[in-house]
Design a protein around this motif. Sequence first.
Motif, PDB file in Angstrom:
ATOM      1  N   GLU A  32       0.814  -1.211   0.000  1.00 41.34           N
ATOM      2  CA  GLU A  32       0.000   0.000   0.000  1.00 41.34           C
ATOM      3  C   GLU A  32       0.851   1.266   0.000  1.00 41.34           C
ATOM      4  OE1 GLU A  32      -2.644  -0.297   3.313  1.00 41.34           O
ATOM      5  OE2 GLU A  32      -3.903  -1.831   2.366  1.00 41.34           O
ATOM      6  N   ARG A  33       2.147   1.098   0.138  1.00 41.27           N
ATOM      7  CA  ARG A  33       3.053   2.243   0.041  1.00 41.27           C
ATOM      8  C   ARG A  33       3.328   2.523  -1.446  1.00 41.27           C
ATOM      9  NH1 ARG A  33       5.357   3.283   5.328  1.00 41.27           N
ATOM     10  NH2 ARG A  33       3.504   3.015   6.609  1.00 41.27           N
ATOM     11  N   PRO A  34       3.816   3.713  -1.794  1.00 35.96           N
ATOM     12  CA  PRO A  34       4.052   4.052  -3.204  1.00 35.96           C
ATOM     13  C   PRO A  34       4.912   3.009  -3.919  1.00 35.96           C
ATOM     14  CG  PRO A  34       4.273   6.003  -1.840  1.00 35.96           C
ATOM     15  CD  PRO A  34       4.110   4.844  -0.896  1.00 35.96           C
ATOM     16  N   THR A  35       4.642   2.800  -5.192  1.00 37.83           N
ATOM     17  CA  THR A  35       5.393   1.835  -5.996  1.00 37.83           C
ATOM     18  C   THR A  35       6.888   2.113  -5.924  1.00 37.83           C
ATOM     19  OG1 THR A  35       3.529   1.631  -7.516  1.00 37.83           O
ATOM     20  CG2 THR A  35       5.683   0.880  -8.314  1.00 37.83           C
ATOM     21  N   GLY A  36       7.648   1.065  -5.728  1.00 40.87           N
ATOM     22  CA  GLY A  36       9.098   1.201  -5.655  1.00 40.87           C
ATOM     23  C   GLY A  36       9.634   1.489  -4.271  1.00 40.87           C
ATOM     24  N   SER A  37       8.756   1.552  -3.268  1.00 35.12           N
ATOM     25  CA  SER A  37       9.213   1.830  -1.895  1.00 35.12           C
ATOM     26  C   SER A  37      10.077   0.689  -1.369  1.00 35.12           C
ATOM     27  CB  SER A  37       8.025   2.036  -0.962  1.00 35.12           C
ATOM     28  OG  SER A  37       7.320   3.203  -1.282  1.00 35.12           O
ATOM     29  N   LEU A  38      11.150   1.044  -0.703  1.00 35.95           N
ATOM     30  CA  LEU A  38      12.038   0.065  -0.090  1.00 35.95           C
ATOM     31  C   LEU A  38      11.772   0.008   1.406  1.00 35.95           C
ATOM     32  CD1 LEU A  38      15.400   1.061  -1.818  1.00 35.95           C
ATOM     33  CD2 LEU A  38      13.902  -0.841  -2.441  1.00 35.95           C
ATOM     34  N   LEU A  39      11.867  -1.183   1.972  1.00 30.29           N
ATOM     35  CA  LEU A  39      11.714  -1.376   3.410  1.00 30.29           C
ATOM     36  C   LEU A  39      13.106  -1.444   4.029  1.00 30.29           C
ATOM     37  CD1 LEU A  39       9.530  -1.911   5.617  1.00 30.29           C
ATOM     38  CD2 LEU A  39       9.994  -4.357   5.271  1.00 30.29           C
ATOM     39  N   VAL A  40      13.396  -0.513   4.922  1.00 33.98           N
ATOM     40  CA  VAL A  40      14.741  -0.431   5.491  1.00 33.98           C
ATOM     41  C   VAL A  40      14.689  -0.149   6.984  1.00 33.98           C
ATOM     42  CG1 VAL A  40      15.789   0.389   3.344  1.00 33.98           C
ATOM     43  CG2 VAL A  40      14.961   2.054   5.023  1.00 33.98           C
ATOM     44  N   GLU A  41      15.691  -0.633   7.677  1.00 34.41           N
ATOM     45  CA  GLU A  41      15.961  -0.224   9.053  1.00 34.41           C
ATOM     46  C   GLU A  41      16.812   1.041   8.970  1.00 34.41           C
ATOM     47  OE1 GLU A  41      15.630  -1.657  13.224  1.00 34.41           O
ATOM     48  OE2 GLU A  41      15.165  -2.812  11.442  1.00 34.41           O
ATOM     49  N   VAL A  42      16.685   1.909   9.939  1.00 35.51           N
ATOM     50  CA  VAL A  42      17.636   3.007  10.109  1.00 35.51           C
ATOM     51  C   VAL A  42      18.310   2.765  11.450  1.00 35.51           C
ATOM     52  CG1 VAL A  42      17.942   5.485  10.413  1.00 35.51           C
ATOM     53  CG2 VAL A  42      16.365   4.626   8.670  1.00 35.51           C
ATOM     54  N   GLN A  43      19.602   2.402  11.376  1.00 36.33           N
ATOM     55  CA  GLN A  43      20.246   1.808  12.544  1.00 36.33           C
ATOM     56  C   GLN A  43      21.695   2.250  12.712  1.00 36.33           C
ATOM     57  OE1 GLN A  43      19.188  -2.223  14.362  1.00 36.33           O
ATOM     58  NE2 GLN A  43      20.462  -2.700  12.607  1.00 36.33           N
ATOM     59  N   PRO A  44      21.901   3.371  13.405  1.00 34.49           N
ATOM     60  CA  PRO A  44      23.272   3.699  13.795  1.00 34.49           C
ATOM     61  C   PRO A  44      23.821   2.632  14.738  1.00 34.49           C
ATOM     62  CG  PRO A  44      21.804   5.583  14.048  1.00 34.49           C
ATOM     63  CD  PRO A  44      20.932   4.373  13.820  1.00 34.49           C
ATOM     64  N   PHE A  45      25.109   2.706  14.996  1.00 35.76           N
ATOM     65  CA  PHE A  45      25.742   1.740  15.901  1.00 35.76           C
ATOM     66  C   PHE A  45      26.623   2.460  16.906  1.00 35.76           C
ATOM     67  CE2 PHE A  45      24.726  -0.833  12.250  1.00 35.76           C
ATOM     68  CZ  PHE A  45      24.362  -2.052  12.797  1.00 35.76           C
ATOM     69  N   MET A  46      26.737   1.865  18.072  1.00 37.05           N
ATOM     70  CA  MET A  46      27.731   2.267  19.054  1.00 37.05           C
ATOM     71  C   MET A  46      28.709   1.118  19.222  1.00 37.05           C
ATOM     72  SD  MET A  46      27.244   3.693  22.990  1.00 37.05           S
ATOM     73  CE  MET A  46      26.329   2.259  23.564  1.00 37.05           C
ATOM     74  N   VAL A  47      29.972   1.407  19.075  1.00 36.80           N
ATOM     75  CA  VAL A  47      31.027   0.418  19.274  1.00 36.80           C
ATOM     76  C   VAL A  47      31.931   0.922  20.395  1.00 36.80           C
ATOM     77  CG1 VAL A  47      33.008  -0.764  18.257  1.00 36.80           C
ATOM     78  CG2 VAL A  47      30.950  -0.367  16.878  1.00 36.80           C
ATOM     79  N   VAL A  48      32.079   0.106  21.421  1.00 33.80           N
ATOM     80  CA  VAL A  48      32.886   0.489  22.576  1.00 33.80           C
ATOM     81  C   VAL A  48      34.164  -0.334  22.573  1.00 33.80           C
ATOM     82  CG1 VAL A  48      32.965   0.672  25.088  1.00 33.80           C
ATOM     83  CG2 VAL A  48      30.799   1.039  23.876  1.00 33.80           C
ATOM     84  N   THR A  49      35.293   0.350  22.529  1.00 35.30           N
ATOM     85  CA  THR A  49      36.601  -0.308  22.598  1.00 35.30           C
ATOM     86  C   THR A  49      37.276   0.101  23.905  1.00 35.30           C
ATOM     87  OG1 THR A  49      37.891   1.479  21.556  1.00 35.30           O
ATOM     88  CG2 THR A  49      36.736  -0.071  20.083  1.00 35.30           C
ATOM     89  N   ASP A  50      38.478  -0.389  24.111  1.00 34.55           N
ATOM     90  CA  ASP A  50      39.233  -0.012  25.308  1.00 34.55           C
ATOM     91  C   ASP A  50      39.584   1.474  25.301  1.00 34.55           C
ATOM     92  OD1 ASP A  50      39.165  -2.605  26.208  1.00 34.55           O
ATOM     93  OD2 ASP A  50      41.147  -3.130  25.431  1.00 34.55           O
ATOM     94  N   ARG A  51      39.508   2.091  24.093  1.00 37.18           N
ATOM     95  CA  ARG A  51      39.965   3.471  23.952  1.00 37.18           C
ATOM     96  C   ARG A  51      38.840   4.474  23.733  1.00 37.18           C
ATOM     97  NH1 ARG A  51      44.765   3.051  19.552  1.00 37.18           N
ATOM     98  NH2 ARG A  51      44.829   5.288  19.995  1.00 37.18           N
ATOM     99  N   ASP A  52      37.727   4.012  23.174  1.00 38.37           N
ATOM    100  CA  ASP A  52      36.708   4.955  22.720  1.00 38.37           C
ATOM    101  C   ASP A  52      35.303   4.405  22.857  1.00 38.37           C
ATOM    102  OD1 ASP A  52      38.110   7.341  21.453  1.00 38.37           O
ATOM    103  OD2 ASP A  52      39.081   5.717  20.332  1.00 38.37           O
ATOM    104  N   VAL A  53      34.356   5.346  22.896  1.00 42.27           N
ATOM    105  CA  VAL A  53      32.942   5.057  22.658  1.00 42.27           C
ATOM    106  C   VAL A  53      32.610   5.706  21.321  1.00 42.27           C
ATOM    107  CG1 VAL A  53      30.576   5.323  23.471  1.00 42.27           C
ATOM    108  CG2 VAL A  53      32.428   4.981  25.120  1.00 42.27           C
ATOM    109  N   ILE A  54      32.340   4.865  20.326  1.00 44.59           N
ATOM    110  CA  ILE A  54      32.242   5.325  18.941  1.00 44.59           C
ATOM    111  C   ILE A  54      30.806   5.209  18.449  1.00 44.59           C
ATOM    112  CG2 ILE A  54      33.048   4.924  16.573  1.00 44.59           C
ATOM    113  CD1 ILE A  54      35.502   3.482  17.860  1.00 44.59           C
ATOM    114  N   ILE A  55      30.327   6.254  17.779  1.00 44.48           N
ATOM    115  CA  ILE A  55      29.052   6.211  17.076  1.00 44.48           C
ATOM    116  C   ILE A  55      29.337   6.167  15.576  1.00 44.48           C
ATOM    117  CG2 ILE A  55      26.913   7.444  16.534  1.00 44.48           C
ATOM    118  CD1 ILE A  55      26.965   6.299  19.348  1.00 44.48           C
TER     119      ILE A  55
END
Length: 248
Positions: A32-55
């Motif tokens: 029911e969405r417009p023709t050609g619509s894509l289904l996607v997640e929008v998902q940033p990430f956080m990665v935590v290392t010994d040195r940093d908290v990274i987005i």
Amino acid sequence: MAEIYPLSEGVFTVGHDKHFVPFDDTQHILNERPTGSLLVEVQPFMVVTDRDVIILDTGLGFKTKDGVLQIHENIREHGYEPAAVTKVLQSHLHKDHAGCMVFKDNNGIVNTTFPNADYYLYRPEVDFALKKGAPSYITEDIEPMLATGQVKWLDGEEGWIDCYIKFTHSGGHCPQHVVYLIDDGKDKVFYGGDEAPQLKQLKMRYVAKYDFDGKKAMELRARYAEQGRAEAWKFLFYHDVKSAVGSF
């Protein structure tokens, strides 16, 4: 050892107009969405290392019903505060990836989303984004960031951040896209942004119409899959509705 936390803003459909419309499969029907619509997640990430908290990429910048940034709420759910973030790595500046580098508070004042972080931006991508503009790039989300003093510029075809994060100009999805490989000595975490947005794209060879250079993007995905398999990379998939993190 790197700790990985997906920071999903939700599932959306996106059509030719580049508008991201929330999608709930218990309430909505994709056809029911417009023709050609894509289904996607929008998902940033956080990665935590010994040195940093990274987005890794900042998302659309949606807020909860209580007016809290979704990405802030997600980070707190994992036991961290936004002020603890030390690095923000942007793969590119399309609005679904860079819409929350800054935000307006309830008084209309623009603030950086992560006040103590260095934001790593690829200089040619910033130049391209400001010239290209809407609908893919929202310059009002980019220009305030440049005046903050928190930007660390990335230049050249490849390079290193603090000797353990490699960036590489890829240029398949958009001309000045970059990808990142975080190697903390124990894990190798690969973030391909929209060069490797979904697991299936690493397993199947096809040209995607939404890429700037579809053939190049297809070849890059095959290359990433091969190298990732050989080196035991952990892949982060920004737009995958089912698989946030994967490996081969």
